[in-house]
Design an enzyme around this catalytic site. Structure first.
Site, short mmCIF file in Angstrom:
data_model
loop_
_atom_site.label_atom_id
_atom_site.label_comp_id
_atom_site.label_asym_id
_atom_site.label_seq_id
_atom_site.Cartn_x
_atom_site.Cartn_y
_atom_site.Cartn_z
CB CYS A 43 -3.76 3.19 -1.54
SG CYS A 43 -4.89 4.53 -1.23
CE LYS B 145 -6.99 -0.20 6.12
NZ LYS B 145 -7.74 0.70 5.30
CG ASP C 266 0.67 -2.10 6.02
OD1 ASP C 266 -0.23 -2.21 6.88
OD2 ASP C 266 0.50 -1.56 4.92
CD GLN D 114 -6.58 -4.28 4.04
OE1 GLN D 114 -7.53 -5.00 4.35
NE2 GLN D 114 -6.76 -3.03 3.63
CG HIS E 122 -1.88 1.02 1.41
ND1 HIS E 122 -1.57 2.32 1.72
CD2 HIS E 122 -3.22 0.96 1.29
CE1 HIS E 122 -2.70 3.02 1.78
NE2 HIS E 122 -3.71 2.22 1.53
#
Lengths: 391, 116
Positions: A347, A217, A191, A194, A114
């Site tokens: 993104c 999220k 990261d 997600q 991302h």
């Protein structure tokens, strides 16, 4: 099949909504909103300041939220920094760690990041004259010959646990282990935006040095996120946000900073949001999750339709393309059936370029999606095909 | 909704009249990378008047159909006239109501033309 929709007030206002954009942001359960309202209506003071009951209560609730997050991902309280979100978390590392790097050092990332886990490193590389290179993907998986890209000169590895487009979970534990075999000093920044809503995350087990994610999220509020960092590294990470609340002693000419996490939380933090995030953690831990089953149903239906090309598909993200139909048109027609999906680059422009595609349509799942949503989604996709092939 | 993807728009999207290239004209382009849209417009003038107009690129049905219809409309006009075309006229030309997001798609062709 259990239905979690009643836990989310948005369905009272939008009873026909089939929401498949949780990868962008998840809907909010009532208990998270109630918890935030409780702060605003019952003890709405600042933290770490007032010597009076409601301020003490606020501090207690804020720190309790930190503890919940720490336990949720397997870290210690002092290793949990509240930020505004994943983007700010990664920027904090990129800016606060920069002074430990020298010209000629290398940063490695991947082609599937991302933008939030790419641009901060591009900027750091520019500022410190570093080399930035990338692990590629093959069949939607990170290639396993890490030694071709990672070397002893690689000081930072910035990698996502789950791609926001492909939906595939990277074998992050294995990758980190291999990277450390090449360079034991490497700093690995993961990261987790997600991953955190869907997977059991254990930062110690995966051995991440830094782990970033967003509250919104994972059914929490917007404006709150987390940066986990190993204790000994947080001592070396420089604060980037200077001001109140992050100090031990201040003189006119110099300042002694507080210890982590306070050192990184200058200014009044998003208190209600942090407390709300604490509740979101409780919510995630205690709510039945049937995403996997819903995901299987979707996968089956998509595969029955040869005109749908599946670009990426994990358990909770399905990214598709339909020949001759632009993703915007797909999303618009789906919207006319109250089905919400994401269209565009998500993104992750470099990934689309790497895959040689313009833009895609992403279907991402949340804890509320049910069989009825799947029926609406598939009916709407069939409508797209009917409209664009009539005549 | 079904209005948005009415026949005339799909027809212009799937079988555009003005897709092609002009070698010796003037050209301008614009990309909306976030949407994955790219549009190049080429025109040829005889004196002040536009005598030929073509486009290339890719995008959604709304942006491509609007560009195609617009290029037919501007034949015989001067570049000065084209610059006076208002956004609302695009909506009228398409004969559909657009949401704010889709307006951006519809106006892409006009924006490129105004760069010429």
């Amino acid at each position: 099949m259990k239905n979690n929709k009643y836990l989310f007030p948005i369905y009272k206002n939008n009873p026909d909504l089939a929401y498949f954009d949780s990868g962008a942001t998840a809907l909010k359960p009532q208990i998270v909103l109630d918890k935030m309202m409780e702060y605003y209506t019952k003890y709405s003071a600042n933290i770490h300041r007032g010597i009076y009951a409601i301020s003490e209560k606020t501090t207690e609730e804020y720190e309790k939220a930190r503890e919940k997050v720490a336990q949720f991902i397997g870290g210690e309280n002092s290793e949990i920094i509240f930020t505004r979100g994943t983007t700010e978390s990664i920027n904090l590392v990129a800016r606060g760690w920069g002074n430990n790097l020298l010209s000629g050092d290398e940063i490695v990332s991947t082609v599937e990041e991302h933008h939030a886990n790419l641009i901060p490193w591009q900027e750091l590389a520019k500022r410190k004259n570093l080399k930035l290179s990338f692990l590629e993907i093959k069949n939607n998986k990170i290639t396993d010959d890490l030694e071709k890209v990672i070397s002893e000169k690689t000081k930072i590895l910035a990698i996502t646990q789950v791609s926001n487009v492909l939906g595939i979970e990277n074998p992050i534990e294995e990758i980190i282990k291999k990277a450390r075999e090449i360079n034991p000093e490497i700093i690995v920044v993961v990261d987790g935006a997600q991953a955190i809503p869907h997977l059991k995350v254990d930062v110690k087990k995966m051995d991440a040095d830094f782990y970033a994610f967003s509250g919104h999220k994972m059914y929490g509020p917007t404006g709150i996120g987390v940066l986990y960092g190993k204790k000994e590294l947080l001592e070396k990470l420089e604060p980037v946000n200077f001001g109140g609340g992050m100090i031990k002693e201040v003189y006119l000419n110099r300042t002694i900073f507080a210890d982590s996490p306070d050192k990184f939380e200058g200014g009044t933090p998003p208190i209600a949001e942090a407390i709300g995030l604490g509740m979101a953690v409780d919510f995630l831990k205690t709510t039945d999750n049937q995403e996997k089953m819903i995901g299987e149903m979707i996968k089956k239906e998509l595969k029955l339709r040869p005109w749908i090309k599946i670009i990426g598909g994990g358990d909770s993200i399905f990214t598709i393309a339909i020949d001759g139909v632009h993703p915007h048109d797909i999303a618009t027609i789906l919207d006319s059936e109250n089905v919400a999906v994401r269209a565009g680059h998500h993104c992750a422009m470099p990934l689309h370029e790497f895959l040689g595609i313009n833009a895609t349509t992403r279907i991402s799942l949340g804890i509320y999606n049910d069989e009825n949503d799947v029926k609406k989604l598939i009916k709407a996709l069939d409508k797209v095909w009917t409209i664009f092939t009539k005549k | 909704m079904d209005d948005l993807y009415k026949e005339i728009i799909l027809e212009h999207y799937q079988n555009p009249e003005n897709r092609g290239e002009i070698e010796d004209g003037i050209e301008a382009d614009e990309a909306n990378m976030l949407c994955g849209d790219k549009l190049k417009i080429m025109v040829k003038c005889d004196g002040q008047k536009i005598v030929e107009a073509k486009f290339s690129g890719g995008g959604c049905a709304i942006s491509m159909a609007a560009a195609d219809m617009l290029l037919t409309k501007i034949i015989g006009m001067t570049l000065e006239d084209v610059k006076k075309i208002k956004d609302e006229e695009i909506e009228k030309m398409l004969g559909i109501k657009l949401t704010p997001v889709r307006k951006k798609c519809a106006y892409l062709g006009l924006n490129v033309l105004k760069k010429l």
